[in-house]
Design a protein around this motif. Sequence first.
Motif, PDB file in Angstrom:
ATOM      1  N   SER A   1       0.836  -1.204   0.000  1.00 29.06           N
ATOM      2  CA  SER A   1       0.000   0.000   0.000  1.00 29.06           C
ATOM      3  C   SER A   1       0.871   1.254   0.000  1.00 29.06           C
ATOM      4  O   SER A   1       0.591   2.224  -0.722  1.00 29.06           O
ATOM      5  N   VAL A   2       1.923   1.244   0.804  1.00 27.63           N
ATOM      6  CA  VAL A   2       2.821   2.404   0.895  1.00 27.63           C
ATOM      7  C   VAL A   2       3.581   2.608  -0.419  1.00 27.63           C
ATOM      8  O   VAL A   2       3.764   3.740  -0.876  1.00 27.63           O
ATOM      9  N   ILE A   3       4.014   1.507  -1.039  1.00 25.76           N
ATOM     10  CA  ILE A   3       4.715   1.611  -2.325  1.00 25.76           C
ATOM     11  C   ILE A   3       3.826   2.299  -3.355  1.00 25.76           C
ATOM     12  O   ILE A   3       4.270   3.203  -4.081  1.00 25.76           O
ATOM     13  N   LEU A   4       2.573   1.878  -3.424  1.00 29.66           N
ATOM     14  CA  LEU A   4       1.657   2.480  -4.404  1.00 29.66           C
ATOM     15  C   LEU A   4       1.364   3.937  -4.061  1.00 29.66           C
ATOM     16  O   LEU A   4       1.381   4.806  -4.937  1.00 29.66           O
ATOM     17  N   LEU A   5       1.106   4.215  -2.795  1.00 28.40           N
ATOM     18  CA  LEU A   5       0.784   5.578  -2.377  1.00 28.40           C
ATOM     19  C   LEU A   5       1.935   6.541  -2.673  1.00 28.40           C
ATOM     20  O   LEU A   5       1.739   7.583  -3.312  1.00 28.40           O
ATOM     21  N   LEU A   6       3.141   6.193  -2.214  1.00 31.99           N
ATOM     22  CA  LEU A   6       4.292   7.064  -2.446  1.00 31.99           C
ATOM     23  C   LEU A   6       4.714   7.063  -3.908  1.00 31.99           C
ATOM     24  O   LEU A   6       5.183   8.083  -4.428  1.00 31.99           O
ATOM     25  N   GLY A   7       4.558   5.902  -4.581  1.00 28.30           N
ATOM     26  CA  GLY A   7       4.928   5.822  -5.994  1.00 28.30           C
ATOM     27  C   GLY A   7       4.097   6.747  -6.852  1.00 28.30           C
ATOM     28  O   GLY A   7       4.623   7.466  -7.711  1.00 28.30           O
TER      29      GLY A   7
ATOM     30  N   ASN B   1       8.100  16.803   2.638  1.00 28.88           N
ATOM     31  CA  ASN B   1       7.241  16.992   3.816  1.00 28.88           C
ATOM     32  C   ASN B   1       5.850  16.408   3.572  1.00 28.88           C
ATOM     33  O   ASN B   1       5.231  15.849   4.482  1.00 28.88           O
ATOM     34  N   TYR B   2       5.354  16.559   2.335  1.00 24.79           N
ATOM     35  CA  TYR B   2       4.028  16.024   2.013  1.00 24.79           C
ATOM     36  C   TYR B   2       4.037  14.494   2.073  1.00 24.79           C
ATOM     37  O   TYR B   2       3.094  13.882   2.601  1.00 24.79           O
ATOM     38  N   GLU B   3       5.092  13.880   1.546  1.00 24.92           N
ATOM     39  CA  GLU B   3       5.198  12.411   1.588  1.00 24.92           C
ATOM     40  C   GLU B   3       5.316  11.923   3.031  1.00 24.92           C
ATOM     41  O   GLU B   3       4.724  10.892   3.398  1.00 24.92           O
ATOM     42  N   LEU B   4       6.071  12.662   3.852  1.00 26.14           N
ATOM     43  CA  LEU B   4       6.178  12.295   5.273  1.00 26.14           C
ATOM     44  C   LEU B   4       4.822  12.411   5.965  1.00 26.14           C
ATOM     45  O   LEU B   4       4.489  11.580   6.829  1.00 26.14           O
ATOM     46  N   SER B   5       4.034  13.425   5.588  1.00 27.55           N
ATOM     47  CA  SER B   5       2.699  13.567   6.189  1.00 27.55           C
ATOM     48  C   SER B   5       1.783  12.420   5.769  1.00 27.55           C
ATOM     49  O   SER B   5       0.950  11.956   6.562  1.00 27.55           O
ATOM     50  N   LEU B   6       1.932  11.940   4.502  1.00 28.74           N
ATOM     51  CA  LEU B   6       1.148  10.786   4.055  1.00 28.74           C
ATOM     52  C   LEU B   6       1.504   9.548   4.878  1.00 28.74           C
ATOM     53  O   LEU B   6       0.614   8.785   5.296  1.00 28.74           O
TER      54      LEU B   6
END
Length: 419
Positions: free
Chosen positions: A29-35, A382-387
């Motif tokens: 899930s994290v791979i897809l979200l950040l990808g 910062n946005y990716e860290l917030s996700l």
Amino acid sequence: MSATLSLAWKSARNRKVTAILSILTVAISVILLLGVERIRTQAKSSFANTISGTDLIVGGRSGQVNLLLYSVFRIGNATNNIDWKSYQEFSQHRSVKWAIPISLGDSHKGFRVMGTNHSYFEHYRYGQKQNLVFTKGREFQQLFETVIGAEVAKELGYQIGSEIIIAHGISDVGFSRHDNLPFKVVGILAPTGTPVDKTVHVSLEAIEAIHVGWESGANLGNTPDAQQLQNRDFQPKQITAMMLGLKSKIQTFALQRQINTYTKEPLSAILPGVALHELWGMMSVAEQALMAVSAFVVIAGLLGMLSSLLTSLQERRREMAILRAMGARPRHVFSLLILEASSLTFIGILLGTFSLYWLLFVAAPFIQQSYGINLSVITLSNYELSLLALVQLAGTVIGFIPALRAYKQSLSDGMTIRI
């Protein structure tokens, strides 16, 4: 806290298959979200960095996105050409510092051919106002010399001195090729991550020369050879578009209005930044759809982890009862389940993040080669860290559901519980 963490770790080890599956679900899930987020931001950056320092792009009357696409991204075709006299008039305008003429319409093995002049190599900028650099060779000087982009050289294996045949039109087929007029590669440009890498550059005079005898759009059989054409003087009759750099930014809107109301022929002048913003706005629906899909995948992953925790909870009622008999309070049981869910989520986030960076490292060259998008392996924004923080919070909140059930059951279950 350390004792609870140690107990949660030992409990997870006893159910390592379920724990590993939960971690993998969160990681994917994290791979897809950040990808999706990384591709979205890098694609936007690549689009924005394609052209820099150009104040106006001028072409035949059309929409600004269409003009941007064919003049900068080499996508599609112009609705109309520009008369050479119009180019001369505006290139010599008192507000214009430099002008780059562009002539499109031919191709070579799937790559677009662009006719231009010395101004292109001197004034064209991309990225953070970076100029074009030659890795090998020089600019074209003779009629049948060409400068190719890095991707053209790499994919077709061309070197300095290689000969290429240009085809009339976008379809590179046998009957449309200028077989009797080969071009010699004299320069190869450094990679830019822009459409420049996929472009074959020739002089405007060469574009005119190869179309002698092709005035009707087909070879009429009376095309002169290269030696005969070398002795002629060619001046373009029309070009596809031109890029203008102005002496002062203040003059931009005044010149744009003057070009758009030009009476000698219908022209359009656009601001590249505004057109890029409109282009990205048209793609925002797909962008939002991708983000929605990735968010639903994260939700599905967390629900999968919740399902496994609830399933295993029924099997662990005796374990909870033993803990209560050994002096553990209900809040300890409650904390144990929350900590377990939070730990599985955290490990899944770490695994997903490291896996994403590995995938980016492996796939970045292919994506840049195929789609022109430069995926930089940079630190998390910062946005990716917030996700990721939201995913961690959601994983912790998910743990409250089995924790509440375990809390209630531990109050009523005894050592003689029947499962």
